[in-house]
Scaffold this motif. Structure first.
Motif, short mmCIF file in Angstrom:
data_model
loop_
_atom_site.label_atom_id
_atom_site.label_comp_id
_atom_site.label_asym_id
_atom_site.label_seq_id
_atom_site.Cartn_x
_atom_site.Cartn_y
_atom_site.Cartn_z
N TYR A 10 0.78 -1.21 0.01
CA TYR A 10 -0.01 0.17 0.08
C TYR A 10 0.89 1.12 -0.04
N GLN A 11 0.14 2.55 -0.26
CA GLN A 11 0.87 3.54 -0.01
C GLN A 11 1.85 3.91 1.07
N ASN A 12 2.81 4.44 0.90
CA ASN A 12 3.73 4.64 2.02
C ASN A 12 4.38 3.45 2.55
N SER A 13 4.44 2.36 2.05
CA SER A 13 4.95 1.13 2.59
C SER A 13 6.51 1.05 2.57
N GLY A 14 7.11 1.84 1.51
CA GLY A 14 8.46 1.76 1.46
C GLY A 14 9.06 1.34 0.28
N LYS A 15 7.93 1.11 -0.70
CA LYS A 15 8.22 0.41 -2.13
C LYS A 15 9.56 1.07 -2.88
N THR A 16 9.27 2.47 -3.07
CA THR A 16 10.12 3.46 -3.66
C THR A 16 11.64 3.30 -3.03
N PRO A 41 6.30 -12.34 -10.71
CA PRO A 41 6.85 -12.57 -9.36
C PRO A 41 6.89 -11.29 -8.49
N LYS A 42 6.71 -11.39 -7.29
CA LYS A 42 6.84 -10.01 -6.41
C LYS A 42 7.22 -10.14 -5.19
N LEU A 43 7.63 -9.02 -4.67
CA LEU A 43 8.02 -8.99 -3.03
C LEU A 43 6.78 -8.23 -2.38
N LEU A 44 6.15 -8.51 -1.44
CA LEU A 44 5.31 -7.78 -0.90
C LEU A 44 5.63 -7.20 0.52
N ILE A 45 5.13 -5.82 0.28
CA ILE A 45 5.73 -5.10 1.73
C ILE A 45 4.39 -4.75 2.75
N LEU A 46 4.36 -5.31 3.74
CA LEU A 46 3.46 -5.13 4.87
C LEU A 46 3.56 -4.02 5.74
N ARG A 47 3.19 -2.88 5.82
CA ARG A 47 3.38 -1.56 6.87
C ARG A 47 2.65 -2.08 8.24
#
Length: 174
Positions: free
Chosen positions: A12-18, A111-117
């Motif tokens: 989601y937004q602001n999870s640190g993807k960038t 394929p993906k990496l998921l970031i959970l905040r």
């Protein structure tokens, strides 16, 4: 032309993807791999243009696309372009990267990496497919997913998450 490896970073937004992608780009570069990035502007509306620049003036006047080149740098702006992810990947492939990183487009098959905040983000584990690894922000998230998924999980500040992902991508490059 070799087909690039496609890998997504989602959350989601602001999870640190960038920030995570910046680390991946640096790690890939240190391994001699070229990367390109496609970012989904998921906040609604069009991405902002730079005011009072010639390329923006050309689009405003009705041009379908504008390329500005100087000293080896190319800036492309396109208006009313069929913006499917497939077309964006084809366009980026022209630049011959080893890896194309995609920020966003959660429901795509790559394929993906998921970031959970936050704990509320756990629903993504059910709605997102092809997850290769998870990065989490809070210990309570790790506790909730421990034993339920059989993929690598990393704390947000753990550099091993970047190293693991770079190595995965390096092995995938043909």
């Amino acid at each position: 032309m070799v087909k690039p490896v496609i890998f997504q970073i989602v959350g989601y937004q602001n999870s640190g993807k960038t920030t995570f992608i910046e680390g991946l780009i640096e790690g890939l570069k240190s391994k001699g791999l070229r990367s390109a990035v496609i970012k989904h502007h998921g906040h609604g509306g069009k991405p902002e243009l730079v005011d009072n620049k010639d390329s923006t003036k050309y689009l405003s006047a009705g041009a379908a696309a504008s390329i500005i080149e100087g000293d080896g740098r190319l800036l492309l702006q396109v208006e009313k372009w069929e913006n499917s992810l497939k077309h964006q990947i084809e366009l980026m492939s022209f630049f011959d990267p080893d890896v194309i990183l995609i920020e966003g487009y959660k429901q795509k098959k790559y394929p993906k990496l998921l970031i959970l905040r936050d704990l509320e983000d756990l629903s993504l584990l059910k709605s997102v497919t092809n997850i290769m690894a998870v990065v989490y922000w809070k210990e309570c998230i790790r506790e909730r997913i421990a034993g339920h998924i059989n993929i690598p999980c990393f704390f947000i500040n753990d550099e091993a998450s970047i190293t693991w992902t770079v190595n995965l991508l390096k092995k995938s490059v043909k």
